[in-house]
Design an enzyme around this catalytic site. Structure first.
Site, mmCIF file in Angstrom:
data_model
loop_
_atom_site.group_PDB
_atom_site.id
_atom_site.type_symbol
_atom_site.label_atom_id
_atom_site.label_comp_id
_atom_site.label_asym_id
_atom_site.label_seq_id
_atom_site.Cartn_x
_atom_site.Cartn_y
_atom_site.Cartn_z
ATOM 1 N N LYS A 137 -49.205 20.153 6.625
ATOM 2 C CA LYS A 137 -48.129 19.216 6.238
ATOM 3 C C LYS A 137 -48.528 17.777 6.609
ATOM 4 C CE LYS A 137 -44.543 20.023 4.723
ATOM 5 N NZ LYS A 137 -44.061 20.134 3.307
ATOM 6 N N TYR A 195 -49.961 25.330 9.901
ATOM 7 C CA TYR A 195 -48.866 24.838 9.046
ATOM 8 C C TYR A 195 -48.667 23.334 9.234
ATOM 9 C CZ TYR A 195 -44.071 23.543 7.836
ATOM 10 O OH TYR A 195 -42.960 22.874 7.364
ATOM 11 N N THR A 206 -41.984 17.553 7.687
ATOM 12 C CA THR A 206 -41.420 18.195 8.870
ATOM 13 C C THR A 206 -41.671 17.365 10.120
ATOM 14 O OG1 THR A 206 -41.722 20.110 10.300
ATOM 15 C CG2 THR A 206 -43.580 19.539 8.931
ATOM 16 N N ASP A 207 -40.833 17.577 11.135
ATOM 17 C CA ASP A 207 -41.077 16.916 12.426
ATOM 18 C C ASP A 207 -42.282 17.533 13.151
ATOM 19 O OD1 ASP A 207 -39.939 19.349 13.141
ATOM 20 O OD2 ASP A 207 -38.358 18.500 14.407
ATOM 21 N N GLU A 208 -42.736 18.722 12.682
ATOM 22 C CA GLU A 208 -43.841 19.392 13.380
ATOM 23 C C GLU A 208 -45.148 18.593 13.301
ATOM 24 O OE1 GLU A 208 -44.288 23.573 12.959
ATOM 25 O OE2 GLU A 208 -42.140 23.935 12.913
HETATM 26 P P1 NAD Z 1 -39.275 28.152 1.826
HETATM 27 O O1 NAD Z 1 -40.486 28.888 2.287
HETATM 28 O O2 NAD Z 1 -37.931 28.772 1.966
HETATM 29 O O3 NAD Z 1 -39.426 27.777 0.271
HETATM 30 C C1 NAD Z 1 -40.617 27.309 -0.265
HETATM 31 C C2 NAD Z 1 -40.509 27.404 -1.789
HETATM 32 O O4 NAD Z 1 -41.715 26.880 -2.352
HETATM 33 C C3 NAD Z 1 -40.359 28.835 -2.310
HETATM 34 O O5 NAD Z 1 -39.348 28.896 -3.283
HETATM 35 C C4 NAD Z 1 -41.710 29.154 -2.907
HETATM 36 O O6 NAD Z 1 -41.652 30.084 -3.988
HETATM 37 C C5 NAD Z 1 -42.170 27.778 -3.371
HETATM 38 N N1 NAD Z 1 -43.623 27.660 -3.456
HETATM 39 C C6 NAD Z 1 -44.546 28.053 -2.535
HETATM 40 N N2 NAD Z 1 -45.784 27.804 -2.983
HETATM 41 C C7 NAD Z 1 -45.637 27.237 -4.210
HETATM 42 C C8 NAD Z 1 -46.554 26.741 -5.170
HETATM 43 N N3 NAD Z 1 -47.877 26.810 -4.979
HETATM 44 N N4 NAD Z 1 -46.062 26.196 -6.307
HETATM 45 C C9 NAD Z 1 -44.727 26.137 -6.535
HETATM 46 N N5 NAD Z 1 -43.824 26.611 -5.663
HETATM 47 C C10 NAD Z 1 -44.274 27.162 -4.520
HETATM 48 O O7 NAD Z 1 -39.342 26.749 2.547
HETATM 49 P P2 NAD Z 1 -38.159 25.804 3.054
HETATM 50 O O8 NAD Z 1 -37.810 26.184 4.434
HETATM 51 O O9 NAD Z 1 -37.114 25.717 2.022
HETATM 52 O O10 NAD Z 1 -38.944 24.420 3.134
HETATM 53 C C11 NAD Z 1 -39.012 23.550 1.999
HETATM 54 C C12 NAD Z 1 -39.820 22.327 2.372
HETATM 55 O O11 NAD Z 1 -39.215 21.654 3.472
HETATM 56 C C13 NAD Z 1 -41.248 22.637 2.807
HETATM 57 O O12 NAD Z 1 -42.082 21.614 2.301
HETATM 58 C C14 NAD Z 1 -41.190 22.579 4.323
HETATM 59 O O13 NAD Z 1 -42.432 22.215 4.858
HETATM 60 C C15 NAD Z 1 -40.150 21.505 4.528
HETATM 61 N N6 NAD Z 1 -39.372 21.588 5.773
HETATM 62 C C16 NAD Z 1 -38.771 22.763 6.148
HETATM 63 C C17 NAD Z 1 -37.970 22.792 7.300
HETATM 64 C C18 NAD Z 1 -37.251 24.053 7.731
HETATM 65 O O14 NAD Z 1 -36.684 24.077 8.830
HETATM 66 N N7 NAD Z 1 -37.211 25.116 6.943
HETATM 67 C C19 NAD Z 1 -37.824 21.632 8.072
HETATM 68 C C20 NAD Z 1 -38.480 20.457 7.668
HETATM 69 C C21 NAD Z 1 -39.234 20.437 6.510
HETATM 70 O O1 DAU Z 2 -39.259 21.783 12.792
HETATM 71 C C1 DAU Z 2 -39.258 22.023 11.415
HETATM 72 C C2 DAU Z 2 -39.895 23.355 11.118
HETATM 73 O O2 DAU Z 2 -38.973 24.354 11.539
HETATM 74 C C3 DAU Z 2 -40.245 23.538 9.646
HETATM 75 O O3 DAU Z 2 -41.225 22.588 9.288
HETATM 76 C C4 DAU Z 2 -40.769 24.951 9.375
HETATM 77 O O4 DAU Z 2 -40.984 25.124 7.999
HETATM 78 C C5 DAU Z 2 -39.703 25.943 9.850
HETATM 79 O O5 DAU Z 2 -40.163 27.259 9.669
HETATM 80 C C6 DAU Z 2 -39.359 25.699 11.319
HETATM 81 O O6 DAU Z 2 -40.481 26.032 12.178
HETATM 82 P P1 DAU Z 2 -40.285 26.783 13.577
HETATM 83 O O7 DAU Z 2 -41.560 27.427 13.936
HETATM 84 O O8 DAU Z 2 -39.664 25.890 14.588
HETATM 85 O O9 DAU Z 2 -39.163 27.869 13.141
HETATM 86 P P2 DAU Z 2 -39.021 29.436 13.440
HETATM 87 O O10 DAU Z 2 -37.671 29.844 12.948
HETATM 88 O O11 DAU Z 2 -40.198 30.217 13.001
HETATM 89 O O12 DAU Z 2 -38.984 29.472 15.042
HETATM 90 C C7 DAU Z 2 -38.008 28.750 15.775
HETATM 91 C C8 DAU Z 2 -38.326 28.933 17.251
HETATM 92 O O13 DAU Z 2 -38.066 30.304 17.605
HETATM 93 C C9 DAU Z 2 -39.779 28.679 17.620
HETATM 94 O O14 DAU Z 2 -39.836 28.101 18.920
HETATM 95 C C10 DAU Z 2 -40.402 30.088 17.648
HETATM 96 C C11 DAU Z 2 -39.250 30.957 18.090
HETATM 97 N N1 DAU Z 2 -39.222 32.334 17.563
HETATM 98 C C12 DAU Z 2 -39.382 32.510 16.221
HETATM 99 C C13 DAU Z 2 -39.349 33.775 15.667
HETATM 100 C C14 DAU Z 2 -39.541 33.984 14.188
HETATM 101 C C15 DAU Z 2 -39.004 33.395 18.409
HETATM 102 O O15 DAU Z 2 -38.826 33.220 19.636
HETATM 103 N N2 DAU Z 2 -38.961 34.658 17.866
HETATM 104 C C16 DAU Z 2 -39.145 34.900 16.530
HETATM 105 O O16 DAU Z 2 -39.121 36.085 16.095
#
Ligand code: NAD
Ligand code: DAU
Length: 349
Positions: free
Chosen positions: A162, A158, A133-135
């Site tokens: 990562k 988180y 992630t970019d985080e």
């Molecule tokens: P998600 O939470 O939707 O899915 C995570 C999946 O991993 C689920 O299916 C869960 O059952 C599985 N999982 C969790 N723990 C596990 C374990 N111990 N063993 C096997 N499986 C397990 O997450 P996502 O948003 O699809 O993110 C996927 C990946 O991409 C993550 O590594 C996250 O850090 C990364 N990522 C997410 C975002 C985003 O915006 N969502 C952005 C950048 C990177």
């Molecule tokens: O940048 C990549 C990341 O983006 C991934 O690594 C994470 O897995 C993914 O969950 C996401 O993280 P964020 O914290 O940025 O996403 P989230 O949707 O939780 O929140 C987006 C923005 O909105 C953040 O600034 C927090 C804000 N927010 C979020 C929720 C859930 C609100 O203002 N209200 C809310 O109820």
């Protein structure tokens, strides 16, 4: 070629599995523990495909993972399994340390032993891809972009977990020469996004007449990428990327949270009109502790070296996403029942 996709039943993992099965000829083993975030309904479109199989397994279980990898003999392992929600990591970090750090260690260690056992030709092609992630880069001010050389400065449990995993990946490459690829992506959105995250939460709350919680003043900025664009980037990175390198992936679509939420409301006003605008439901609530102000990705390396760029803009992608949630109420009902109910009313105090 044979792919193992961990976390393949989650939001991004399922988009990747669907992409691999629809757009390529490869074989895919989806490995997932099916936590609250994992859902086989996300993979319904591909479950009958003869090149697809699913195994329920935990990436922390070294013996189980070793048996699966040895049996399947993958060419690529793509590790997406993780605990992914920042708010949950703040309220309960242990699971994040265990899955994101220890789980990645297990995947790396099993991948290393497996790679070392391969005949020369197959070993030369093998790649371990860590999806990050970019985080990990922390928070930006008003100016600047994250590049592949930006210093790591994670701020939440988180992102710290990562970042730790990324450091392990680097070490397994430098110390043991494991052929690794690392990608760091910005915020994804699109179909099958679990409704704890901002975009699906706002769509579903609005449709149910519930308040739309904006943390703090809503001035925080995220760089949004449509999930199918991410899946395509991941495929290019693992098949064409240079071993030991990292690639930033982003949507070139920066939005302040408040503006994004207003845009979702405007789309709903148009598609499902009601007496009052959905924006009347916006409510400012207590801020997320340690809330990062701004993320923005410089994706010029992956464009230059691998020819990738996003195909959706924020307005085309958001519209498709809202339409998907309107058309998939069964999926919504399924994921908003059960364990998820325990999370719905969480608040920072
Ligand atoms: P998600 O939470 O939707 O899915 C995570 C999946 O991993 C689920 O299916 C869960 O059952 C599985 N999982 C969790 N723990 C596990 C374990 N111990 N063993 C096997 N499986 C397990 O997450 P996502 O948003 O699809 O993110 C996927 C990946 O991409 C993550 O590594 C996250 O850090 C990364 N990522 C997410 C975002 C985003 O915006 N969502 C952005 C950048 C990177
Ligand atoms: O940048 C990549 C990341 O983006 C991934 O690594 C994470 O897995 C993914 O969950 C996401 O993280 P964020 O914290 O940025 O996403 P989230 O949707 O939780 O929140 C987006 C923005 O909105 C953040 O600034 C927090 C804000 N927010 C979020 C929720 C859930 C609100 O203002 N209200 C809310 O109820």
């Amino acid at each position: 070629m044979k792919f193992i996709v961990t976390g393949g039943a989650g939001f991004i993992g399922s988009a990747l599995v669907r992409y691999l099965l629809k757009e390529t000829e490869h074989e895919v083993l989806c490995l997932d523990a099916l936590t609250y975030a994992g859902n086989l309904a996300n993979l319904k479109e591909v479950e009958g495909n003869s090149r697809y199989r699913f195994v329920q397994a935990d990436i922390k279980d070294e013996t189980g993972i070793r048996a699966i990898v040895t049996d399947f003999q993958p060419d690529y392992i793509m590790n997406l399994a993780a605990e992914s929600h920042v708010d949950r990591s703040i309220l309960g970090p242990l699971e994040f340390i265990q899955t994101n750090i220890i789980g990645t260690y297990v995947m790396l260690q099993v991948a290393l032993e497996y790679w070392q056992s391969l005949p020369e030709e197959k070993a030369a092609k093998f790649r371990y891809h860590q999806i990050s992630t970019d985080e990990v880069f922390g928070s930006l001010g008003a100016e600047g972009l994250f590049t592949e050389t930006t210093r790591y400065k994670p701020n939440s449990p988180y992102s710290a977990s990562k970042a730790s995993a990324d450091h392990l990946v680097r070490a397994w490459n430098k110390t043991y020469q494991l052929p690794t690829i690392l990608t760091n992506c910005s915020n994804n959105y699109g179909p099958y996004h679990f409704p704890e995250k901002l975009i699906p939460l706002v769509i579903l709350n609005a449709l149910n007449g519930k308040s739309l919680p904006i943390y703090g003043d809503g001035s925080q900025v995220r760089d949004w990428l449509y999930v199918d664009d991410h899946a395509r980037a991941l495929y290019l990175a693992v098949t064409k990327g240079t071993v030991g390198e990292s690639y930033n992936i982003g949507g070139n679509a920066e939005q302040r949270n408040i503006d994004l939420v207003r845009q979702i409301c405007a789309t709903l006003d148009e598609l499902v009109p009601q007496a009052q605008s959905y924006s009347e439901l916006i409510t400012f609530v207590k801020d997320r502790p340690g809330h990062d102000q701004r993320y923005a990705i410089d994706a010029s390396k992956i464009k230059r070296e691998l020819g990738w760029e996003p195909s959706e803009t924020i307005s085309t992608g958001l519209r498709k996403t809202v339409q998907w949630y309107l058309a998939n109420q069964d999926w919504v009902t399924q994921v908003t029942s059960g364990e998820y109910r325990n999370w719905v009313d969480k608040q920072y105090s």
